[in-house]
Design a protein around this motif. Structure first.
Motif, PDB file in Angstrom:
ATOM      1  N   TRP A 155       0.844  -1.210   0.000  1.00  0.00           N
ATOM      2  CA  TRP A 155       0.000   0.000   0.000  1.00  0.00           C
ATOM      3  C   TRP A 155       0.881   1.263   0.000  1.00  0.00           C
ATOM      4  CZ3 TRP A 155       0.335   3.261   4.260  1.00  0.00           C
ATOM      5  CH2 TRP A 155      -0.457   4.401   4.176  1.00  0.00           C
ATOM      6  N   MET A 156       1.910   1.222   0.856  1.00  0.00           N
ATOM      7  CA  MET A 156       2.796   2.396   0.965  1.00  0.00           C
ATOM      8  C   MET A 156       3.561   2.628  -0.349  1.00  0.00           C
ATOM      9  SD  MET A 156       3.732   4.385   3.601  1.00  0.00           S
ATOM     10  CE  MET A 156       4.369   5.954   3.137  1.00  0.00           C
ATOM     11  N   ILE A 157       3.938   1.550  -1.004  1.00  0.00           N
ATOM     12  CA  ILE A 157       4.620   1.692  -2.302  1.00  0.00           C
ATOM     13  C   ILE A 157       3.668   2.395  -3.280  1.00  0.00           C
ATOM     14  CG2 ILE A 157       5.533   0.392  -4.293  1.00  0.00           C
ATOM     15  CD1 ILE A 157       6.621  -1.658  -2.199  1.00  0.00           C
ATOM     16  N   GLY A 158       2.370   2.029  -3.205  1.00  0.00           N
ATOM     17  CA  GLY A 158       1.371   2.702  -4.051  1.00  0.00           C
ATOM     18  C   GLY A 158       1.317   4.196  -3.758  1.00  0.00           C
ATOM     19  N   VAL A 159       1.368   4.559  -2.483  1.00  0.00           N
ATOM     20  CA  VAL A 159       1.346   5.981  -2.103  1.00  0.00           C
ATOM     21  C   VAL A 159       2.573   6.690  -2.687  1.00  0.00           C
ATOM     22  CG1 VAL A 159       1.506   7.587  -0.138  1.00  0.00           C
ATOM     23  CG2 VAL A 159       0.046   5.550   0.033  1.00  0.00           C
ATOM     24  N   LEU A 160       3.727   6.041  -2.582  1.00  0.00           N
ATOM     25  CA  LEU A 160       4.972   6.643  -3.093  1.00  0.00           C
ATOM     26  C   LEU A 160       4.939   6.761  -4.616  1.00  0.00           C
ATOM     27  CD1 LEU A 160       7.414   4.790  -0.695  1.00  0.00           C
ATOM     28  CD2 LEU A 160       7.016   7.257  -0.736  1.00  0.00           C
ATOM     29  N   ARG A 161       4.328   5.780  -5.251  1.00  0.00           N
ATOM     30  CA  ARG A 161       4.248   5.843  -6.727  1.00  0.00           C
ATOM     31  C   ARG A 161       3.341   7.001  -7.144  1.00  0.00           C
ATOM     32  NH1 ARG A 161       5.006  -0.220  -7.664  1.00  0.00           N
ATOM     33  NH2 ARG A 161       7.290  -0.293  -7.463  1.00  0.00           N
ATOM     34  N   GLN A 162       2.273   7.222  -6.355  1.00  0.00           N
ATOM     35  CA  GLN A 162       1.400   8.373  -6.675  1.00  0.00           C
ATOM     36  C   GLN A 162       2.156   9.693  -6.533  1.00  0.00           C
ATOM     37  OE1 GLN A 162      -2.119   8.038  -4.233  1.00  0.00           O
ATOM     38  NE2 GLN A 162      -2.837   6.279  -5.427  1.00  0.00           N
ATOM     39  N   MET A 163       3.160   9.697  -5.666  1.00  0.00           N
ATOM     40  CA  MET A 163       3.966  10.919  -5.493  1.00  0.00           C
ATOM     41  C   MET A 163       4.990  11.076  -6.623  1.00  0.00           C
ATOM     42  SD  MET A 163       4.679  10.585  -1.424  1.00  0.00           S
ATOM     43  CE  MET A 163       5.750  12.006  -1.226  1.00  0.00           C
ATOM     44  N   ALA A 181       8.922 -16.199   6.449  1.00  0.00           N
ATOM     45  CA  ALA A 181       8.197 -14.922   6.584  1.00  0.00           C
ATOM     46  C   ALA A 181       8.741 -13.904   5.576  1.00  0.00           C
ATOM     47  CB  ALA A 181       8.332 -14.397   8.016  1.00  0.00           C
ATOM     48  N   LEU A 182      10.056 -13.940   5.359  1.00  0.00           N
ATOM     49  CA  LEU A 182      10.667 -13.026   4.379  1.00  0.00           C
ATOM     50  C   LEU A 182      10.099 -13.318   2.984  1.00  0.00           C
ATOM     51  CD1 LEU A 182      12.988 -10.911   3.788  1.00  0.00           C
ATOM     52  CD2 LEU A 182      14.435 -12.876   3.271  1.00  0.00           C
ATOM     53  N   ASP A 183      10.004 -14.606   2.665  1.00  0.00           N
ATOM     54  CA  ASP A 183       9.471 -15.030   1.370  1.00  0.00           C
ATOM     55  C   ASP A 183       8.010 -14.568   1.223  1.00  0.00           C
ATOM     56  OD1 ASP A 183       9.400 -16.271  -1.055  1.00  0.00           O
ATOM     57  OD2 ASP A 183       9.383 -18.316  -0.285  1.00  0.00           O
ATOM     58  N   ARG A 184       7.223 -14.771   2.264  1.00  0.00           N
ATOM     59  CA  ARG A 184       5.800 -14.357   2.202  1.00  0.00           C
ATOM     60  C   ARG A 184       5.694 -12.846   2.024  1.00  0.00           C
ATOM     61  NH1 ARG A 184       5.162 -18.049   6.347  1.00  0.00           N
ATOM     62  NH2 ARG A 184       5.180 -16.405   7.931  1.00  0.00           N
ATOM     63  N   PHE A 185       6.540 -12.125   2.734  1.00  0.00           N
ATOM     64  CA  PHE A 185       6.536 -10.656   2.646  1.00  0.00           C
ATOM     65  C   PHE A 185       6.814 -10.218   1.198  1.00  0.00           C
ATOM     66  CE2 PHE A 185       8.870  -6.641   2.638  1.00  0.00           C
ATOM     67  CZ  PHE A 185       8.064  -5.815   3.414  1.00  0.00           C
ATOM     68  N   LEU A 186       7.878 -10.784   0.615  1.00  0.00           N
ATOM     69  CA  LEU A 186       8.251 -10.381  -0.748  1.00  0.00           C
ATOM     70  C   LEU A 186       7.176 -10.811  -1.746  1.00  0.00           C
ATOM     71  CD1 LEU A 186      12.079 -11.138  -0.672  1.00  0.00           C
ATOM     72  CD2 LEU A 186      11.018  -8.898  -0.998  1.00  0.00           C
ATOM     73  N   ASP A 187       6.619 -11.999  -1.511  1.00  0.00           N
ATOM     74  CA  ASP A 187       5.566 -12.494  -2.402  1.00  0.00           C
ATOM     75  C   ASP A 187       4.386 -11.507  -2.418  1.00  0.00           C
ATOM     76  OD1 ASP A 187       4.725 -14.708  -4.064  1.00  0.00           O
ATOM     77  OD2 ASP A 187       3.097 -14.904  -2.604  1.00  0.00           O
ATOM     78  N   THR A 188       3.973 -11.071  -1.246  1.00  0.00           N
ATOM     79  CA  THR A 188       2.832 -10.147  -1.156  1.00  0.00           C
ATOM     80  C   THR A 188       3.187  -8.811  -1.792  1.00  0.00           C
ATOM     81  OG1 THR A 188       2.248 -11.202   0.922  1.00  0.00           O
ATOM     82  CG2 THR A 188       1.192  -9.094   0.468  1.00  0.00           C
ATOM     83  N   VAL A 189       4.380  -8.312  -1.495  1.00  0.00           N
ATOM     84  CA  VAL A 189       4.767  -7.001  -2.027  1.00  0.00           C
ATOM     85  C   VAL A 189       4.796  -7.036  -3.558  1.00  0.00           C
ATOM     86  CG1 VAL A 189       6.654  -5.333  -2.193  1.00  0.00           C
ATOM     87  CG2 VAL A 189       6.023  -6.255   0.026  1.00  0.00           C
ATOM     88  N   PHE A 190       5.423  -8.059  -4.135  1.00  0.00           N
ATOM     89  CA  PHE A 190       5.496  -8.122  -5.611  1.00  0.00           C
ATOM     90  C   PHE A 190       4.119  -8.378  -6.219  1.00  0.00           C
ATOM     91  CE2 PHE A 190      10.034  -8.142  -5.039  1.00  0.00           C
ATOM     92  CZ  PHE A 190      10.473  -7.472  -6.167  1.00  0.00           C
ATOM     93  N   GLU A 191       3.307  -9.173  -5.536  1.00  0.00           N
ATOM     94  CA  GLU A 191       1.959  -9.474  -6.034  1.00  0.00           C
ATOM     95  C   GLU A 191       1.090  -8.215  -6.029  1.00  0.00           C
ATOM     96  OE1 GLU A 191       1.049 -12.503  -7.044  1.00  0.00           O
ATOM     97  OE2 GLU A 191      -1.019 -11.861  -7.467  1.00  0.00           O
ATOM     98  N   GLU A 192       1.150  -7.463  -4.914  1.00  0.00           N
ATOM     99  CA  GLU A 192       0.214  -6.346  -4.742  1.00  0.00           C
ATOM    100  C   GLU A 192       0.742  -5.013  -5.262  1.00  0.00           C
ATOM    101  OE1 GLU A 192      -1.368  -6.283  -0.749  1.00  0.00           O
ATOM    102  OE2 GLU A 192      -1.738  -8.462  -0.788  1.00  0.00           O
ATOM    103  N   ALA A 193       2.068  -4.850  -5.281  1.00  0.00           N
ATOM    104  CA  ALA A 193       2.610  -3.545  -5.715  1.00  0.00           C
ATOM    105  C   ALA A 193       3.356  -3.641  -7.038  1.00  0.00           C
ATOM    106  CB  ALA A 193       3.524  -2.971  -4.647  1.00  0.00           C
ATOM    107  N   GLY A 194       3.960  -4.791  -7.314  1.00  0.00           N
ATOM    108  CA  GLY A 194       4.759  -4.925  -8.539  1.00  0.00           C
ATOM    109  C   GLY A 194       6.064  -4.148  -8.443  1.00  0.00           C
TER     110      GLY A 194
END
Ligand SMILES: Cc1cc2nc3c(=O)[nH]c(=O)nc-3n(C[C@H](O)[C@H](O)[C@H](O)COP(=O)(O)O)c2cc1C
Length: 311
Positions: free
Chosen positions: A75-83, A114-127
């Motif tokens: 979500w935060m990456i999305g906010v930064l991309r909007q900026m 947990a690191l793998d799950r974190f990265l998986d979610t970030v790449f899935e949701e933010a790209g």
């Protein structure tokens, strides 16, 4: 090869980035100190103000996130991309006890699932593009192979490796052997970070690893703000430049903090790193440590500038 300014909480903020780029020609990229994505998903104004494009005109800034909730980071990456930012860096390197106790920063390296799950979610949701700044383990460098296997599952824009383990904090030396051994197994551009302090270091590292995407310096660049210029064959910092740089920082922090004592305290952190540029500073270093008032600061700085530069 890019020369990148390392993120340093409490030092490399927008005031420093602007001033450094203005006086010394700058870095290819300035990595901003980490921000933590807030769980309530309401951006913290003070933190976001640091990254406002109008507060960083002309400076190539890469924002950095420190978190352990993948959705919240996305979500935060999305906010930064909007900026207007494209690449965002993820911090898996911060060794501070208060951060790692919450399983963040280098604490993320304790649990690779947990690191793998974190990265998986970030790449899935933010790209992408997303880069990572990492340490090589929690306790021992042998951990890095398994950590790298996790990173290799993702299309990282770049992996910045600071080859120390979490427990080391900033003690000892960066483990360049472990870094070198890991390089062939990295499936993405790699930037080296750790203990780069002289132009000779740049030359040696570029000769040893010509395929790197970048070299990143932190403390070395604060100790000598002309380090990147010197590494490119340019001149060392002149007294006039240092005066403009340090006065620019002091004025900038006085305005940003709205308080001269707060600005003085920040300036002490810079002086602590860069006073070695001058010769014979022992007495003035003590004076600098103790002083509180703006007039004392200004007098002491004037005295330091009467000393010769170390060459
Ligand atoms: C005071 C301080 C603050 C730091 N803040 C951050 C940070 O916000 N994010 C990060 O990834 N690393 C941070 N670091 C680590 C640096 O980016 C860098 O990895 C480390 O200093 C090693 O590089 P150097 O030997 O060139 O200084 C910090 C280091 C210091 C000393």
């Amino acid at each position: 090869m890019r020369y990148n300014a390392a993120p340093m909480e409490g030092l490399t903020d927008r005031v420093w980035r602007q001033t450094h780029q203005h006086i010394f020609g700058g870095a290819d990229r300035y990595y901003a100190p980490f921000i933590s994505p807030p769980e309530n998903r309401i951006p913290v104004k003070k933190k976001m103000d640091e990254l406002l494009p109008e507060a960083n005109p002309g400076v190539p800034v890469i924002p950095q996130l420190l978190g352990k909730d993948g959705s919240c980071a996305a979500w935060m990456i999305g906010v930064l991309r909007q900026m207007g930012y494209t690449e965002v860096n993820l911090n898996f390197g911060c060794p501070s006890g208060t951060v790692t106790a919450k399983g963040k920063g280098a604490g993320m390296l304790r649990d690779l699932e947990a690191l793998d799950r974190f990265l998986d979610t970030v790449f899935e949701e933010a790209g992408g593009p997303i880069s990572v700044k990492t340490r090589i383990g929690v306790d021992k460098p042998e951990e890095f192979q398994a950590i790298l296997e996790v990173y290799n599952r993702y299309p990282l824009a770049e992996l910045i490796i600071h080859p120390r383990v979490m427990r080391q904090l900033y003690r000892g030396q960066a483990d360049r052997d472990t870094f070198a051994a890991a390089l062939p197994a990295c499936h993405f551009p790699v930037c080296y970070n750790g203990d780069i302090t002289t132009p000779q270091d740049f030359a040696a590292l570029e000769a040893a690893w010509p395929g790197l995407s970048g070299l990143m310096a932190g403390r070395g660049l604060i100790a000598d703000p002309a380090l990147f210029r010197r590494a490119r064959g340019g001149a060392p910092a002149s007294k006039e430049e240092l005066r403009a740089y340090l006065d620019g920082l002091y004025t900038g922090y006085t305005a940003a903090f709205g308080s001269a004592p707060a600005a003085i305290s920040r300036m002490k952190a810079f002086w602590h790193e860069c006073i070695g540029l001058f010769e014979g500073t022992e007495k003035l270093e003590k004076q600098l440590k103790k002083l509180r008032e703006p007039w004392e600061y200004e007098v002491t700085v004037n005295q330091i500038f009467t000393l010769p530069l170390r060459r």
